[in-house]
Design an enzyme around this catalytic site. Structure first.
Site, PDB file in Angstrom:
ATOM      1  N   GLU A 160       1.552  -0.672  -5.179  1.00  0.00           N
ATOM      2  CA  GLU A 160       0.480   0.250  -5.534  1.00  0.00           C
ATOM      3  C   GLU A 160       0.990   1.611  -5.993  1.00  0.00           C
ATOM      4  O   GLU A 160       1.974   2.119  -5.452  1.00  0.00           O
ATOM      5  CB  GLU A 160      -0.438   0.469  -4.322  1.00  0.00           C
ATOM      6  CG  GLU A 160      -1.686   1.247  -4.707  1.00  0.00           C
ATOM      7  CD  GLU A 160      -2.383   1.913  -3.530  1.00  0.00           C
ATOM      8  OE1 GLU A 160      -1.744   2.194  -2.510  1.00  0.00           O
ATOM      9  OE2 GLU A 160      -3.587   2.175  -3.677  1.00  0.00           O
ATOM     10  N   HIS A 174       0.842  -1.200   0.000  1.00  0.00           N
ATOM     11  CA  HIS A 174       0.000   0.000   0.000  1.00  0.00           C
ATOM     12  C   HIS A 174       0.878   1.251   0.000  1.00  0.00           C
ATOM     13  O   HIS A 174       1.502   1.567   0.999  1.00  0.00           O
ATOM     14  CB  HIS A 174      -0.890  -0.041   1.245  1.00  0.00           C
ATOM     15  CG  HIS A 174      -1.817   1.109   1.389  1.00  0.00           C
ATOM     16  ND1 HIS A 174      -1.722   2.021   2.415  1.00  0.00           N
ATOM     17  CD2 HIS A 174      -2.876   1.494   0.638  1.00  0.00           C
ATOM     18  CE1 HIS A 174      -2.693   2.911   2.286  1.00  0.00           C
ATOM     19  NE2 HIS A 174      -3.401   2.624   1.235  1.00  0.00           N
ATOM     20  N   GLU A 227      -3.997   3.342  -9.167  1.00  0.00           N
ATOM     21  CA  GLU A 227      -5.334   3.869  -8.841  1.00  0.00           C
ATOM     22  C   GLU A 227      -5.529   5.222  -9.492  1.00  0.00           C
ATOM     23  O   GLU A 227      -4.699   6.128  -9.320  1.00  0.00           O
ATOM     24  CB  GLU A 227      -5.510   4.010  -7.321  1.00  0.00           C
ATOM     25  CG  GLU A 227      -6.885   4.624  -6.984  1.00  0.00           C
ATOM     26  CD  GLU A 227      -7.126   4.868  -5.493  1.00  0.00           C
ATOM     27  OE1 GLU A 227      -6.344   4.360  -4.661  1.00  0.00           O
ATOM     28  OE2 GLU A 227      -8.085   5.582  -5.174  1.00  0.00           O
ATOM     29  N   ASP A 286      -0.863   5.315  -6.437  1.00  0.00           N
ATOM     30  CA  ASP A 286      -1.929   6.304  -6.542  1.00  0.00           C
ATOM     31  C   ASP A 286      -1.464   7.312  -7.581  1.00  0.00           C
ATOM     32  O   ASP A 286      -0.291   7.711  -7.575  1.00  0.00           O
ATOM     33  CB  ASP A 286      -2.135   7.009  -5.203  1.00  0.00           C
ATOM     34  CG  ASP A 286      -2.704   6.071  -4.155  1.00  0.00           C
ATOM     35  OD1 ASP A 286      -3.780   5.506  -4.388  1.00  0.00           O
ATOM     36  OD2 ASP A 286      -2.058   5.911  -3.100  1.00  0.00           O
ATOM     37  N   HIS A 302      -0.539  10.311  -3.445  1.00  0.00           N
ATOM     38  CA  HIS A 302      -1.877   9.944  -2.973  1.00  0.00           C
ATOM     39  C   HIS A 302      -2.855  11.102  -2.932  1.00  0.00           C
ATOM     40  O   HIS A 302      -4.013  10.965  -3.330  1.00  0.00           O
ATOM     41  CB  HIS A 302      -1.797   9.309  -1.583  1.00  0.00           C
ATOM     42  CG  HIS A 302      -3.148   8.987  -1.020  1.00  0.00           C
ATOM     43  ND1 HIS A 302      -3.887   9.889  -0.278  1.00  0.00           N
ATOM     44  CD2 HIS A 302      -3.909   7.878  -1.128  1.00  0.00           C
ATOM     45  CE1 HIS A 302      -5.040   9.334   0.051  1.00  0.00           C
ATOM     46  NE2 HIS A 302      -5.084   8.119  -0.442  1.00  0.00           N
TER      47      HIS A 302
HETATM   48 CA    CA Z   1      -4.794   3.884  -3.170  1.00  0.00          CA
END
Ligand code: CA
Length: 308
Positions: free
Chosen positions: A40, A13, A146, A42, A55
Site C-alpha cells: 500500500e 498496510h 490511496e 498512502d 499517511h
Molecule cells: Ca491507507
C-alpha cells in the site's frame, strides 16, 4: 454465503508496518519478502506538488520535523506536509509512529523510534523500488495507492489525483493487466475520476463510519469494483459467537469485492479473541477478497494452512 474463487489477497498496510516504520522503503522490502500480494501507498503532496508516500496530512507523529523546523507549525500545532518543499521533507528523519505530545510510541512492541533513521520516499521513488524488487525476486507484488484527502488538498491549491496518476502512468501502472488498485475515502473524487481512468483500473471505495451509516452499494458499484470497510463493519465481534453483519453478503450481491482493514495482531478488534479466530471469520467464513494487514507474514502463514 458468497464464495470467492481464490484465496484472500494480502495487502501490506503501509508496508510490513508491524516491524519497520510505516511507509519506509525498508518496510516495503520486508513486506515484499513476506509474500504480500500488494504493497500500500498512502499519498499526500508536498508544497511544491510532489506526491510522497506518507499517511498523515502532517509530519508531527512520524518525523523529527518539530526539532528540525521549529516555528513552522500552523496555529493548530501541526506541521503540514503541504507547508514544506520536497527538499525539506527529504531532510527529515522518518521513524515509528509516536504520540507527539508524550513522545511515546503508538505501538510499544514495534520498531523503536530511536533505533534507526529512515526517509520519506516520493511516490516515484517507491514505485521504482517495488519494480526493482519485482525484478530481483522474480515475484510481482502489486501496488495499492490511496489518494489522501483530495478535497483538502484542493483547498490548499493542489490537485492531488493528476499528480498521482501521472506517476502511475510514468511507471506503467495504467497499462492493461497491471497489478494495481486505486483507493480513496472520497466518493465524489472516485466518481469524478472514473470516466477518465483506464477501464481496467479497479477502484476501491474506502468506507469510514459516516459512509457506513448511509451506504448505497448499488451507487458505489456504478464506479468502483470493491469496498474497503473496517473489520468491525463485517462482523460483530462482541457477540458470542461473533456474527456476520450482512455487509459482506450485500457487497457480493452488488458485485463488489471486499478488502477489509486492518488486521493487527497487536491490536485485534475487541472480542475477536486471537488472530486465528479473526481470520477464520474473515477468510474462512466471510471469504473476503482482500485484507489489509500490518503483519503480512502472519496472514500469509495462516492462508497457507487454510483448509480448502
Ligand atoms: Ca491507507
Amino acid at each position: 454465503m458468497p464464495q470467492r474463487a481464490a484465496p484472500s489477497i494480502v495487502i501490506a498496510h503501509r508496508g510490513a508496518s508491524a516491524y519497520l516504520p510505516e511507509h519506509s522503503l525498508a518496510g516495503k522490502a520486508m513486506a515484499h519478502a513476506q509474500g504480500a500480494d500488494y504493497l500500500e501507498q498512502d499519498v499526500v503532496a508536498t508544497g511544491d506538488g510532489v506526491p510522497i508516500v506518507f499517511h498523515d496530512l502532517y509530519l508531527d507523529a512520524l518525523t523529527d520535523v518539530a526539532s528540525r523546523f521549529p516555528g513552522r507549525a500552523r496555529a493548530d500545532g501541526h506541521y503540514y506536509c503541504v507547508d514544506f518543499e520536497l527538499e525539506e521533507i527529504r531532510s527529515l528523519g522518518l521513524h515509528e509512529r509516536i504520540d507527539p505530545a508524550s513522545g511515546r510510541p503508538r505501538f510499544p512492541g514495534r520498531f523503536p523510534p530511536e533505533a534507526a533513521r529512515f526517509r520519506i520516499p516520493t511516490l516515484a521513488e517507491e514505485l521504482a523500488f517495488i519494480r526493482g524488487l519485482n525484478h530481483s525476486t522474480g515475484r510481482e507484488a502489486g501496488i495499492y495507492p490511496e489518494l489522501k484527502a483530495p478535497a483538502w488538498h484542493r483547498q490548499q491549491g493542489i490537485e492531488l489525483a493528476p499528480l498521482v496518476l501521472a506517476e502511475l502512468d510514468a511507471a506503467g501502472y495504467l497499462a492493461p493487466g497491471q497489478k494495481v488498485f486505486l483507493q480513496c475515502f472520497d466518493a465524489d473524487e472516485l466518481r469524478r475520476l472514473r470516466p477518465a481512468l483506464p477501464a481496467g483500473l479497479p477502484l476501491i471505495q474506502l468506507l469510514d463510519r459516516q459512509a457506513l451509516r448511509s451506504l448505497d452499494l448499488q451507487a458505489i458499484a456504478a464506479y468502483a469494483q470493491g469496498i474497503g470497510p473496517p473489520l468491525t463493519a463485517l462482523a460483530d465481534f462482541g457477540a458470542r459467537p461473533p456474527r456476520a453483519t450482512g455487509l459482506r453478503a450485500a457487497a457480493a450481491a452488488a458485485g463488489l469485492a471486499v478488502h477489509a482493514w486492518t488486521v493487527r495482531c497487536d491490536a485485534l478488534p475487541e472480542g475477536a479473541g486471537n488472530l486465528d479466530a479473526l481470520l477464520r471469520m474473515l477468510c474462512g467464513r466471510l471469504r473476503v477478497e482482500g485484507l489489509f494487514t500490518d503483519f503480512p507474514d502472519r496472514v500469509r502463514d495462516w492462508l497457507a494452512q487454510e483448509p480448502g
